[in-house]
Scaffold this active site. Sequence first.
Site, PDB file in Angstrom:
ATOM      1  N   HIS A  17      -2.361  -5.304 -10.785  1.00 11.62           N
ATOM      2  CA  HIS A  17      -2.709  -4.453 -11.926  1.00 11.62           C
ATOM      3  C   HIS A  17      -2.809  -5.293 -13.199  1.00 11.62           C
ATOM      4  CE1 HIS A  17      -0.399  -1.122  -9.616  1.00 11.62           C
ATOM      5  NE2 HIS A  17      -1.667  -0.773  -9.588  1.00 11.62           N
ATOM      6  N   LYS A  41       3.040  14.282  -6.094  1.00 10.52           N
ATOM      7  CA  LYS A  41       3.242  13.040  -5.340  1.00 10.52           C
ATOM      8  C   LYS A  41       4.677  12.544  -5.417  1.00 10.52           C
ATOM      9  CE  LYS A  41      -1.372  11.168  -5.089  1.00 10.52           C
ATOM     10  NZ  LYS A  41      -2.270  10.106  -5.512  1.00 10.52           N
ATOM     11  N   ARG A  90     -10.556  -4.177  -4.641  1.00 15.68           N
ATOM     12  CA  ARG A  90      -9.868  -5.132  -3.774  1.00 15.68           C
ATOM     13  C   ARG A  90     -10.716  -5.513  -2.571  1.00 15.68           C
ATOM     14  NH1 ARG A  90      -4.429  -1.710  -4.322  1.00 15.68           N
ATOM     15  NH2 ARG A  90      -6.068  -0.166  -4.635  1.00 15.68           N
ATOM     16  N   SER A 127       0.779  -1.141  -4.733  1.00 19.44           N
ATOM     17  CA  SER A 127       2.168  -0.734  -5.020  1.00 19.44           C
ATOM     18  C   SER A 127       2.851  -0.199  -3.775  1.00 19.44           C
ATOM     19  CB  SER A 127       2.185   0.347  -6.098  1.00 19.44           C
ATOM     20  OG  SER A 127       1.644  -0.133  -7.291  1.00 19.44           O
TER      21      SER A 127
END
Length: 164
Positions: A17, A41, A90, A127
């Site tokens: 990040h 979440k 990514r 993460s």
Amino acid sequence: MRRAVCPGSFDPVTNGHIDIVSRASTLFDEVTVAVGVNKSKNRLFTVEERIDMLAEACRDYGNVKIDTFQGLLVDFCKDRGIHAIVKGLRAVSDFDYELQMAQMNSSLVDVETVFIPTTPEYSFLASSLVKEVARFGGDVSSLVPAHVLARLTARLAERRDAEM
Ligand code: ADP
């Protein structure tokens, strides 16, 4: 002023990040890192903790600030005069979803999505994976800043104690 937003959950912030935020900070006058507040979440860190870690991680970047958003990101952008959403890419697997979201967002308001390709050494970094590896005792010290590693280790130890 050219403003951009880097949205995410940052649970917790990783070196991947920070790489994207720092590169965005050279392209735009002002970059807002926006922590999504989504109650449904299950998160390891509270919003306040995630903001604290981001603030510490980004303190050397003078034009980066931290905020939160709830609901649609495009409404956040409209309210703050932000016309660019910065996303890190990514792998090809990120692309399908990100392209769809970028097209949807630009159909809703006047906003462009700018994709920044990840630095190869962070292309596997997420993460969720950091938490998973750390939970089972793996070394994630090269993947997150030292202050994040300290909080992560402490939180996982608390969780383990609570489960016993
Ligand atoms: P994660 O996918 O790590 O759980 P977030 O939902 O917080 O993280 O991610 C927010 C955004 O940060 C993603 O949409 C992606 O654009 C970017 N990002 C996350 N990890 C990386 C990385 N390793 N390299 C480049 N960009 C990343």
